[in-house]
Design a protein around this motif. Structure first.
Motif, mmCIF file in Angstrom:
data_model
loop_
_atom_site.group_PDB
_atom_site.id
_atom_site.type_symbol
_atom_site.label_atom_id
_atom_site.label_comp_id
_atom_site.label_asym_id
_atom_site.label_seq_id
_atom_site.Cartn_x
_atom_site.Cartn_y
_atom_site.Cartn_z
ATOM 1 N N PHE A 180 64.512 20.524 86.024
ATOM 2 C CA PHE A 180 65.033 19.821 84.848
ATOM 3 C C PHE A 180 64.686 18.332 84.929
ATOM 4 O O PHE A 180 64.292 17.712 83.950
ATOM 5 C CB PHE A 180 66.546 20.028 84.735
ATOM 6 N N ALA A 181 64.831 17.774 86.152
ATOM 7 C CA ALA A 181 64.461 16.373 86.351
ATOM 8 C C ALA A 181 62.973 16.187 86.067
ATOM 9 O O ALA A 181 62.567 15.232 85.402
ATOM 10 C CB ALA A 181 64.792 15.954 87.783
ATOM 11 N N ALA A 182 62.161 17.132 86.549
ATOM 12 C CA ALA A 182 60.720 17.042 86.339
ATOM 13 C C ALA A 182 60.394 17.070 84.852
ATOM 14 O O ALA A 182 59.565 16.296 84.357
ATOM 15 C CB ALA A 182 60.033 18.202 87.056
ATOM 16 N N GLN A 183 61.086 17.941 84.147
ATOM 17 C CA GLN A 183 60.868 18.062 82.703
ATOM 18 C C GLN A 183 61.157 16.742 82.004
ATOM 19 O O GLN A 183 60.402 16.277 81.160
ATOM 20 C CB GLN A 183 61.788 19.169 82.154
ATOM 21 N N MET A 184 62.288 16.123 82.429
ATOM 22 C CA MET A 184 62.681 14.862 81.801
ATOM 23 C C MET A 184 61.698 13.741 82.120
ATOM 24 O O MET A 184 61.455 12.859 81.304
ATOM 25 C CB MET A 184 64.091 14.475 82.253
ATOM 26 N N LEU A 185 61.149 13.775 83.325
ATOM 27 C CA LEU A 185 60.185 12.757 83.716
ATOM 28 C C LEU A 185 58.801 13.034 83.141
ATOM 29 O O LEU A 185 57.875 12.255 83.349
ATOM 30 C CB LEU A 185 60.080 12.684 85.248
ATOM 31 N N GLY A 186 58.686 14.167 82.455
ATOM 32 C CA GLY A 186 57.394 14.517 81.883
ATOM 33 C C GLY A 186 56.366 14.902 82.933
ATOM 34 O O GLY A 186 55.188 14.578 82.817
ATOM 35 N N GLU A 187 56.831 15.564 83.995
ATOM 36 C CA GLU A 187 55.931 16.007 85.063
ATOM 37 C C GLU A 187 56.011 17.532 85.209
ATOM 38 O O GLU A 187 56.602 18.034 86.155
ATOM 39 C CB GLU A 187 56.336 15.365 86.406
ATOM 40 N N PRO A 188 55.427 18.264 84.279
ATOM 41 C CA PRO A 188 55.621 19.728 84.302
ATOM 42 C C PRO A 188 55.110 20.394 85.574
ATOM 43 O O PRO A 188 55.565 21.473 85.928
ATOM 44 C CB PRO A 188 54.826 20.202 83.072
ATOM 45 N N PHE A 189 54.216 19.708 86.277
ATOM 46 C CA PHE A 189 53.686 20.316 87.496
ATOM 47 C C PHE A 189 54.798 20.560 88.523
ATOM 48 O O PHE A 189 54.789 21.536 89.252
ATOM 49 C CB PHE A 189 52.593 19.434 88.103
#
Lengths: 228, 322
Positions: free
Chosen positions: B20-29
């Motif tokens: 979820f954090a990755a999604q918010m940071l725009g880092e889908p990897f």
């Protein structure tokens, strides 16, 4: 009625013979003690009964079933509960897990065992490795009782314990006897064991050399077979 | 015990929060990274039942991981080519694939376990390795499903009501399966079966003397363990949309063991902690050098020498090992 009957049992450890003809009977509800000096074959006899070192000759019959060739777990399921020498609980399990793992249906339940040994009840969540020697011994007896055995075998159950703990264990053994539990007991504290036994069987050099009631085991006989 | 419970909760939440954090940071990897953690953790959770609780050092669990992967790959390719296996529909749905993977793994694990469990110690390690190598070479030499080149899954298999092509949805599926497996292991560990299994690890003769045959207990544990690892394999194939014999290689078996040792052998969340650390190292060190395993070796050495309880052991104290 005879519960366990061993006749002319001969057992070997590899090529060396340890038992040369052991005869032993235990009746229903009877307490029999197996006596003899060190190295005379008491523990080997027990190992043969339990199938851990199977006998090469002779017969062992338990509750009408021939034990020859049966693996240890089958013999245990027929109703032999062993309390091995040196306690040997499962140190990596809690007291409760030790007891529950061996449980088979019958009158001995977790509640029954913890009311016989109150100290176990207080320590159910503790690991067996953290118990004192006496408590581990109680646990080993409790574990054997949880299998609801028809015959309980106690090998040196009070060895190396403080006198006060020994008294607790002997009290428990007397309670079991009063309940009608058949017991085969090996122990070095002569006074206690003669007080509780119905019959004595004496081994010497792997043979049964004498058997009879505790009253008939005169000081001369004790000196002859058991004295050091 | 309470500290371990708290740590387990933190680990579970950490893994859940990561994508979820990755999604918010725009880092889908990073979502994919978290999914990889969850799947490897699941595979190791399976192995941990045999290795940690049962003391059975299986060096062949990659075989089950691969079998699960091939179950997903083969069913998906049949469904994609509109020639469903045996004419059954729905072979591109994950629940069906998991069921098949579980069944096949159980069927394969049963004879492998039945034979291997007659040995112990180093022989058990070697015989499980030998079986895994047999399965590996079988996959290599089976041209119908790609042989050595492996098999691509064109479209990720579906899950009813979810769009699994969305990385976050797929992560949640994997996470849910991981949590379900952890609950299962927790129930098993505290059951009579679990107590007997751990007792058998301690001493065979003692277990037999109370009337339990250790062989049957171990065989059941081995099969359950293989099934869980197999389901992880099916998810892994879906994550990469590709399955190849390399999933069954002995290096993979070793990786699973390393995960468990890093995290904490025989601890419920040991594999989860191990997988999180392993994937992080793989990502961080792998970015620096291609030979990142060199550093992993040092870390493993450090854990084995100075922190034998692994991460969980260091953070939550004494292990269950007696």
């Amino acid at each position: 009625m005879t519960l366990l009957q061993a006749s002319a049992v001969e057992t070997f450890y590899g090529p060396s013979q340890a038992l040369f003809g052991v005869d032993l009977d235990v009746g229903e509800g009877e307490v029999v003690t197996l006596m003899g000096r060190n190295g005379m074959g008491k523990t080997t006899t027990i190992r043969s009964i339990c199938g851990m070192t199977p006998a090469r000759a002779g017969r062992i019959v338990f509750a009408g079933a021939e034990l020859a060739g049966l693996p240890p777990h089958r013999i245990a399921r027929l109703g032999i509960g062993l309390v091995p020498e040196g306690r040997r609980c499962f140190p990596n399990l809690t007291v409760q897990e030790n007891l529950v793992a061996s449980a088979r249906p019958g009158k001995w339940t977790l509640d029954a065992v913890t009311s016989l040994f109150l100290r176990l009840g207080e320590r159910l969540r503790q690991y067996a490795s953290t118990l004192s020697g006496g408590e581990q011994q109680m646990l080993a007896i409790g574990r054997a009782l949880m299998t609801n055995p028809r015959l309980l075998i106690l090998d040196e159950a009070t060895e190396g314990l403080a006198p006060i703990i020994r008294q607790d264990i002997w009290a428990a053994i007397r309670k079991l006897k009063a309940d009608g539990q058949a017991i085969l007991v090996v122990d070095k504290t002569m006074d206690e064991v003669l007080g509780v036994a119905d019959r004595c069987v004496v081994l010497e050099k792997g043979r049964t050399v004498w058997s009879g009631g505790p009253a008939e085991l005169t000081p001369e006989l004790q000196d002859r077979y058991l004295g050091v | 015990m309470r500290r371990e419970g708290l740590l387990n909760l933190v680990l579970a939440l950490l893994l859940l929060a990561l994508p979820f954090a990755a999604q918010m940071l725009g880092e889908p990897f990073y979502v994919t990274l978290a999914t990889r953690m969850a799947i490897l953790a699941l595979a190791a959770v399976g192995l941990n039942l045999a290795l940690g609780f049962g003391g059975l050092v299986s060096f062949g669990h990659a075989a089950f991981f691969g079998i699960g992967g091939y179950a997903a790959g083969i069913l998906a390719s049949h469904a994609f080519n509109a020639e469903p296996l045996l004419g059954l529909p729905g072979t591109d749905q994950m629940p069906v694939i998991w069921l098949v993977a579980a069944l096949v793994c159980a069927l394969v694990a049963l004879p492998i376990g039945a034979i291997s469990l007659r040995t112990s110690g180093v022989y058990f390690i070697m015989i499980t390795l030998a079986f895994a190598q047999m399965v590996y070479y079988f996959a290599v030499s089976w041209p119908a499903y790609g042989g050595e080149d492996g098999l691509s899954i064109t479209v990720r298999n579906g899950f009813p009501g979810l769009n699994t092509a969305n990385p976050l949805s797929f992560f949640l599926v994997c996470y849910a399966v991981l949590m379900a497996a952890l609950v299962l292991m927790w129930r098993i560990r505290d059951s009579r079966f679990g107590a007997a299994l751990q007792a058998a690890r301690q001493n065979d003769t003692r277990v037999a003397a109370i009337g339990i045959r250790p062989y049957h207990i171990r065989l059941a544990a081995f099969v359950i363990s293989a099934v869980v690892t197999g389901i992880a394999g099916a998810l892994f194939a879906d994550l990469n949309r590709f399955v190849s014999p390399s999933m069954m290689s002995w290096q993979m078996s070793g990786e699973l063991i390393v995960l468990i040792i890093l995290g904490g052998t025989g601890r419920l969340f040991g594999p989860v902690a191990g997988a999180i650390l392993y994937v992080l190292l793989e990502f961080a060190l792998g970015g620096l050098t291609e030979r990142w395993q060199f550093f992993l070796g040092f870390i493993l050495l450090g854990v084995v020498l100075f922190a034998r309880g692994g991460i969980i052991g260091v953070l939550a104290g004494k292990a269950r090992h007696g």
